[in-house]
Design an enzyme around this catalytic site. Structure first.
Site, PDB file in Angstrom:
ATOM      1  N   ASP A   1      41.554  31.961  28.899  1.00  0.00           N
ATOM      2  CA  ASP A   1      41.299  32.095  30.334  1.00  0.00           C
ATOM      3  C   ASP A   1      42.237  31.154  31.083  1.00  0.00           C
ATOM      4  O   ASP A   1      42.475  30.024  30.646  1.00  0.00           O
ATOM      5  CB  ASP A   1      39.835  31.745  30.648  1.00  0.00           C
ATOM      6  CG  ASP A   1      39.491  32.035  32.093  1.00  0.00           C
ATOM      7  OD1 ASP A   1      39.240  33.214  32.411  1.00  0.00           O
ATOM      8  OD2 ASP A   1      39.480  31.097  32.915  1.00  0.00           O
TER       9      ASP A   1
ATOM     10  N   ASN B   1      46.319  33.141  43.478  1.00  0.00           N
ATOM     11  CA  ASN B   1      46.111  34.377  44.230  1.00  0.00           C
ATOM     12  C   ASN B   1      45.700  34.093  45.671  1.00  0.00           C
ATOM     13  O   ASN B   1      46.167  34.754  46.604  1.00  0.00           O
ATOM     14  CB  ASN B   1      45.035  35.226  43.548  1.00  0.00           C
ATOM     15  CG  ASN B   1      45.563  35.985  42.346  1.00  0.00           C
ATOM     16  OD1 ASN B   1      46.726  36.367  42.310  1.00  0.00           O
ATOM     17  ND2 ASN B   1      44.716  36.184  41.353  1.00  0.00           N
TER      18      ASN B   1
ATOM     19  N   ASP C   1      50.268  38.344  40.291  1.00  0.00           N
ATOM     20  CA  ASP C   1      50.595  39.359  39.284  1.00  0.00           C
ATOM     21  C   ASP C   1      51.884  39.018  38.549  1.00  0.00           C
ATOM     22  O   ASP C   1      51.978  39.176  37.319  1.00  0.00           O
ATOM     23  CB  ASP C   1      50.731  40.736  39.953  1.00  0.00           C
ATOM     24  CG  ASP C   1      49.397  41.306  40.410  1.00  0.00           C
ATOM     25  OD1 ASP C   1      48.347  40.733  40.045  1.00  0.00           O
ATOM     26  OD2 ASP C   1      49.407  42.316  41.136  1.00  0.00           O
TER      27      ASP C   1
ATOM     28  N   ASP D   1      42.037  37.577  34.514  1.00  0.00           N
ATOM     29  CA  ASP D   1      43.025  36.662  33.931  1.00  0.00           C
ATOM     30  C   ASP D   1      42.579  36.184  32.555  1.00  0.00           C
ATOM     31  O   ASP D   1      42.966  35.102  32.111  1.00  0.00           O
ATOM     32  CB  ASP D   1      43.286  35.475  34.862  1.00  0.00           C
ATOM     33  CG  ASP D   1      42.004  34.698  35.184  1.00  0.00           C
ATOM     34  OD1 ASP D   1      40.922  35.158  34.779  1.00  0.00           O
ATOM     35  OD2 ASP D   1      42.095  33.647  35.840  1.00  0.00           O
TER      36      ASP D   1
END
Length: 241
Positions: A103, A111, A120, A146
């Site tokens: 993770d 973001n 991205d 993610d």
């Protein structure tokens, strides 16, 4: 009597629309190819070209159905199918298996601050970096958001921990120059000691990963470490066996 026989050749392009997909090559010694034969073979070549192009398109679609559209690694469904197959193989042949649940720490802030396009792009770079740390026989897939899952066939806990540390260091080094650097929390579970089914292994790896994140992230933690810690610090929760 020692004359070498004349060989006649014919080459026809295999085209689908304006795309060249191959060449049909023929040869014989009896006589040269005449016009009506060339016309007939041209029709055959067109049918062959169509069949080849259809097969290519089907292969492309099949491959896309297995891959995550953003990162190019396996998607969740396919990586879970791989894990199911590996667990069955381990059960049948008494083999070992380890999985890593990876993770990304701080990724939500990337973001939020820079937008999803920047996120991205960074996620794609990170997954490529993770793939570079594992063997060709290992499987890397996007589990969701993610979260990345890595399947390590015939790999015990010590080797899996080393792979996890390599991934942790690679991602840290990749993003350390960013304004918002990203690190990883990695949980490890092994077959059969931490679970004998796909669900048990995923749960164990997930729990180890969340504990790694709870401890501040940027670290690798196995389920064995988690259960030992719980056994020492909490009498209200049972550790795994």
């Amino acid at each position: 009597s020692d004359c070498i026989p004349v060989e006649y050749r014919l080459a026809l392009p295999l085209t689908a629309g304006e795309r060249l997909v191959g060449v049909l090559s023929l040869k014989r010694q009896r006589s040269p190819f005449v016009d009506h034969e060339v016309q007939l073979l041209s029709i055959v070549a067109g049918q062959v070209a169509t069949a080849l192009e259809n097969a290519r398109l089907y292969s492309d679609v099949a491959a896309l159905a297995r891959l995550d559209g953003l990162t190019g690694i396996l998607n969740r469904r396919t990586v879970l199918e791989n894990l199911t197959g590996e667990v069955s193989r381990c059960r049948r042949y008494d083999l070992r298996l380890s999985i890593l649940m990876v993770d990304l720490d701080n990724f939500k802030r990337v973001n939020d601050v820079y937008g999803h396009m920047a996120g991205d792009a960074l996620l794609t770079k990170i997954t490529a970096s993770i793939q570079a740390q594992v063997r060709s026989v290992d499987v890397v897939g996007r589990y969701g958001g993610d979260e990345i899952i890595v399947i390590l066939p015939e790999t015990g806990p010590i080797e899996a921990y080393s792979v996890g540390e390599r991934i942790c260091a690679a991602v840290r080094n990749l993003t350390e120059a960013e304004v918002l650097p990203v690190t990883t929390s990695i949980g490890i579970a092994g077959y059969p000691q931490h679970g004998e089914t796909v669900e048990e292994l995923l749960t164990a790896a997930d729990q180890a990963m969340y504990q790694a994140k709870h401890l501040g992230g940027n670290r690798v933690l196995s389920f064995a470490q988690l259960t030992r810690t719980e056994g020492q610090s909490s009498s209200g929760r049972g550790g795994g066996s």
